[in-house]
Write an enzyme that holds these catalytic residues in place. Sequence first.
Site, PDB file in Angstrom:
ATOM      1  N   VAL A 111      32.725-110.167 -26.743  1.00 49.42           N
ATOM      2  CA  VAL A 111      33.790-110.464 -27.719  1.00 49.42           C
ATOM      3  C   VAL A 111      33.617-111.896 -28.233  1.00 49.42           C
ATOM      4  CG1 VAL A 111      36.294-110.863 -27.971  1.00 49.42           C
ATOM      5  CG2 VAL A 111      35.474-108.810 -26.789  1.00 49.42           C
ATOM      6  N   VAL A 112      33.442-112.843 -27.294  1.00 50.83           N
ATOM      7  CA  VAL A 112      33.349-114.262 -27.682  1.00 50.83           C
ATOM      8  C   VAL A 112      32.132-114.482 -28.586  1.00 50.83           C
ATOM      9  CG1 VAL A 112      32.944-116.603 -26.796  1.00 50.83           C
ATOM     10  CG2 VAL A 112      34.597-115.095 -25.641  1.00 50.83           C
ATOM     11  N   ARG A 155      43.711 -93.701  -8.622  1.00 49.78           N
ATOM     12  CA  ARG A 155      45.142 -93.510  -8.894  1.00 49.78           C
ATOM     13  C   ARG A 155      45.456 -92.023  -8.953  1.00 49.78           C
ATOM     14  NH1 ARG A 155      48.446 -97.462 -12.908  1.00 49.78           N
ATOM     15  NH2 ARG A 155      46.562 -98.636 -12.600  1.00 49.78           N
ATOM     16  N   GLY A 161      44.372-103.339 -13.581  1.00 48.07           N
ATOM     17  CA  GLY A 161      43.379-103.523 -12.510  1.00 48.07           C
ATOM     18  C   GLY A 161      42.075-104.059 -13.075  1.00 48.07           C
ATOM     19  N   ASP A 187      38.797 -96.011 -13.025  1.00 49.13           N
ATOM     20  CA  ASP A 187      39.333 -94.660 -12.791  1.00 49.13           C
ATOM     21  C   ASP A 187      38.792 -93.586 -13.756  1.00 49.13           C
ATOM     22  OD1 ASP A 187      40.875 -95.904 -10.877  1.00 49.13           O
ATOM     23  OD2 ASP A 187      42.645 -96.044 -12.147  1.00 49.13           O
ATOM     24  N   ASP A 199      45.449 -97.436 -19.989  1.00 49.60           N
ATOM     25  CA  ASP A 199      46.487 -96.885 -20.867  1.00 49.60           C
ATOM     26  C   ASP A 199      47.727 -97.774 -20.954  1.00 49.60           C
ATOM     27  OD1 ASP A 199      45.099 -94.719 -21.732  1.00 49.60           O
ATOM     28  OD2 ASP A 199      45.964 -93.302 -20.295  1.00 49.60           O
ATOM     29  N   THR A 225      38.451 -99.691 -16.835  1.00 51.37           N
ATOM     30  CA  THR A 225      39.068 -99.221 -15.585  1.00 51.37           C
ATOM     31  C   THR A 225      38.047 -98.422 -14.801  1.00 51.37           C
ATOM     32  OG1 THR A 225      40.669 -97.699 -14.610  1.00 51.37           O
ATOM     33  CG2 THR A 225      40.131 -97.288 -16.909  1.00 51.37           C
ATOM     34  N   ARG A 234      49.635-107.680 -13.798  1.00 54.41           N
ATOM     35  CA  ARG A 234      50.561-106.694 -14.338  1.00 54.41           C
ATOM     36  C   ARG A 234      51.832-107.466 -14.660  1.00 54.41           C
ATOM     37  NH1 ARG A 234      47.749-103.376 -10.116  1.00 54.41           N
ATOM     38  NH2 ARG A 234      46.425-101.987 -11.323  1.00 54.41           N
ATOM     39  N   ASP A 264      40.065 -92.634 -16.376  1.00 53.18           N
ATOM     40  CA  ASP A 264      41.201 -91.759 -16.713  1.00 53.18           C
ATOM     41  C   ASP A 264      41.765 -92.018 -18.105  1.00 53.18           C
ATOM     42  OD1 ASP A 264      42.219 -94.239 -16.156  1.00 53.18           O
ATOM     43  OD2 ASP A 264      43.899 -93.538 -14.947  1.00 53.18           O
ATOM     44  N   GLN A 289      35.561-101.151  -4.271  1.00 55.25           N
ATOM     45  CA  GLN A 289      35.194-100.342  -5.450  1.00 55.25           C
ATOM     46  C   GLN A 289      35.457-101.081  -6.761  1.00 55.25           C
ATOM     47  OE1 GLN A 289      36.610 -95.917  -4.597  1.00 55.25           O
ATOM     48  NE2 GLN A 289      37.720 -97.393  -3.371  1.00 55.25           N
ATOM     49  N   HIS A 312      39.375-101.790  -2.164  1.00 55.14           N
ATOM     50  CA  HIS A 312      39.103-102.648  -3.326  1.00 55.14           C
ATOM     51  C   HIS A 312      37.645-103.060  -3.484  1.00 55.14           C
ATOM     52  CE1 HIS A 312      43.484-102.853  -3.365  1.00 55.14           C
ATOM     53  NE2 HIS A 312      43.347-103.127  -4.648  1.00 55.14           N
ATOM     54  N   LYS A 354      27.107 -76.897  12.362  1.00 60.61           N
ATOM     55  CA  LYS A 354      27.183 -78.152  11.582  1.00 60.61           C
ATOM     56  C   LYS A 354      27.777 -79.261  12.442  1.00 60.61           C
ATOM     57  CE  LYS A 354      27.091 -79.862   7.306  1.00 60.61           C
ATOM     58  NZ  LYS A 354      26.686 -79.680   5.977  1.00 60.61           N
TER      59      LYS A 354
HETATM   60  P1  ADP Z   1      46.433-100.183 -16.906  1.00 56.11           P
HETATM   61  O1  ADP Z   1      46.286-100.942 -18.173  1.00 56.11           O
HETATM   62  O2  ADP Z   1      45.234-100.311 -16.029  1.00 56.11           O
HETATM   63  O3  ADP Z   1      46.892 -98.753 -17.135  1.00 56.11           O
HETATM   64  P2  ADP Z   1      49.107-100.871 -16.031  1.00 56.11           P
HETATM   65  O4  ADP Z   1      49.672 -99.521 -16.260  1.00 56.11           O
HETATM   66  O5  ADP Z   1      49.470-101.606 -14.778  1.00 56.11           O
HETATM   67  O6  ADP Z   1      47.532-100.903 -16.016  1.00 56.11           O
HETATM   68  O7  ADP Z   1      49.506-101.758 -17.296  1.00 56.11           O
HETATM   69  C1  ADP Z   1      49.085-103.097 -17.413  1.00 56.11           C
HETATM   70  C2  ADP Z   1      50.139-103.899 -18.109  1.00 56.11           C
HETATM   71  O8  ADP Z   1      50.310-103.410 -19.445  1.00 56.11           O
HETATM   72  C3  ADP Z   1      51.531-103.814 -17.501  1.00 56.11           C
HETATM   73  O9  ADP Z   1      51.709-104.678 -16.399  1.00 56.11           O
HETATM   74  C4  ADP Z   1      52.388-104.247 -18.675  1.00 56.11           C
HETATM   75  O10 ADP Z   1      52.391-105.637 -18.828  1.00 56.11           O
HETATM   76  C5  ADP Z   1      51.641-103.631 -19.857  1.00 56.11           C
HETATM   77  N1  ADP Z   1      52.298-102.366 -20.203  1.00 56.11           N
HETATM   78  C6  ADP Z   1      52.256-101.206 -19.514  1.00 56.11           C
HETATM   79  N2  ADP Z   1      53.029-100.255 -20.102  1.00 56.11           N
HETATM   80  C7  ADP Z   1      53.581-100.844 -21.190  1.00 56.11           C
HETATM   81  C8  ADP Z   1      54.495-100.417 -22.205  1.00 56.11           C
HETATM   82  N3  ADP Z   1      54.984 -99.170 -22.234  1.00 56.11           N
HETATM   83  N4  ADP Z   1      54.830-101.288 -23.164  1.00 56.11           N
HETATM   84  C9  ADP Z   1      54.334-102.546 -23.154  1.00 56.11           C
HETATM   85  N5  ADP Z   1      53.499-103.023 -22.225  1.00 56.11           N
HETATM   86  C10 ADP Z   1      53.111-102.199 -21.250  1.00 56.11           C
HETATM   87  O1  F6P Z   2      43.420 -98.548 -11.759  1.00 51.05           O
HETATM   88  C1  F6P Z   2      42.504 -99.075 -10.855  1.00 51.05           C
HETATM   89  C2  F6P Z   2      43.023 -98.947  -9.439  1.00 51.05           C
HETATM   90  O2  F6P Z   2      42.061 -99.492  -8.552  1.00 51.05           O
HETATM   91  C3  F6P Z   2      43.395 -97.532  -9.007  1.00 51.05           C
HETATM   92  O3  F6P Z   2      42.268 -96.761  -8.695  1.00 51.05           O
HETATM   93  C4  F6P Z   2      44.310 -97.815  -7.849  1.00 51.05           C
HETATM   94  O4  F6P Z   2      45.236 -96.764  -7.682  1.00 51.05           O
HETATM   95  C5  F6P Z   2      45.011 -99.068  -8.271  1.00 51.05           C
HETATM   96  O5  F6P Z   2      44.227 -99.678  -9.280  1.00 51.05           O
HETATM   97  C6  F6P Z   2      45.236-100.034  -7.145  1.00 51.05           C
HETATM   98  O6  F6P Z   2      45.953-101.111  -7.627  1.00 51.05           O
HETATM   99  P1  F6P Z   2      46.154-102.472  -6.813  1.00 51.05           P
HETATM  100  O7  F6P Z   2      44.934-103.304  -7.047  1.00 51.05           O
HETATM  101  O8  F6P Z   2      47.368-103.058  -7.424  1.00 51.05           O
HETATM  102  O9  F6P Z   2      46.294-102.133  -5.372  1.00 51.05           O
END
Ligand code: ADP
Ligand code: F6P
Length: 341
Positions: free
Chosen positions: A42-43, A190, A30, A146, A122, A144, A91, A148, A272, A270, A234
Amino acid sequence: MAAKKAEQAKMTEKKAGDNIKTIGVLTSGGDAPGMNAVIRAVVRTALANGKKVKGIRRGYAGLLDEDIIDMDAKSVADIIQRGGTILYTARCAEFTTPEGQDKGAAICKKHGIDAVVVIGGDGSFQGARKLAARGVNTIGIPGTIDLDIACTDYTIGFDTAINTAMEAIDKVRDTSTSHERCSIIEVMGRHAGYIALWCGIANGAEDILLPERYEENFEQRIIDNIKEKRSLGKKHHIIINAEGIGDSYEMAKRIERATGMETRATIVGHIQRGGSPTCRDRVYASMMGAKAVDLLCEGKNNRLVAYKDGKLVDYDIEEALAMTKDLDDYMVTMSKKLSRK
Ligand code: ADP
Ligand code: F6P
């Protein structure tokens, strides 16, 4: 002797970093406000260290499609204040497979990319770990809304997201008061309740629903709470619902039926994730982006940049992914006390 050894180790590290000529950067998962500020940092830090930079567009999906562009100082001009990510994000299911990861590492080699900075959550760091195991140096940066990610107290985008949600909730509160209604306002996160908790406190909500503190009978508790507060005079009732809890529209119908109080659900959604990043998001994004490149220049690999206990630090990705964190208990208890009237 020990000091000499440490000095020698430092020199070896420096050499390892010197081998990195080109750094790739990608955003994955996201999007989050502040990602552009990271890309910029970074750049510009990489260029200042004599490295070349390539932007990998659309996360791991773009890597597998070889959607790769050269970046210079000008390519990141006028972006620090912009939401979203100029590199786009996606993704990518294929990258979760060993074949996809082999292909990704081979594409990095083909394009002369010695290292990749991955901005995401993650899931994205799991991907970074797989690239590192295939010989591409990787550094992750927590991006992110979140909040989290266990190893860090701060994730890029959270501050902007809570401020956006807070302003939206203030507006719903106005109309909720005018109509003497109950409002259920659903925020993102999430499976995590950080946005809900912060907004619940900042917006003075009567109830805050948090996935981490899920109670089987929460609806009945809310219904009792609404009845009690109404008997005390209230006029409105604000419920902040973390999206991980469940369907706000259905909940609104059930609460209205049980209490007789007109109830509406609003999903903040979204908005947010968008908008110009706050000062805090821009500054931390800049520091984390610079730190990622510094780590690569020191020869570090498979690390995550984090902000912990007031300091910018870094962790091994495996170690970081194994960590857990929870909402601050004091904040949760306090939020309940403050909503009593
Ligand atoms: P976030 O990075 O926000 O947690 P996702 O869980 O959707 O979002 O992961 C983003 C992308 O990272 C996934 O679409 C995938 O390409 C890659 N990814 C997620 N899990 C794995 C994994 N176990 N091994 C390799 N790539 C992964
Ligand atoms: O991880 C960020 C987030 O906005 C979460 O809070 C939410 O659950 C999810 O992504 C929504 O994903 P999408 O943009 O695919 O609807």
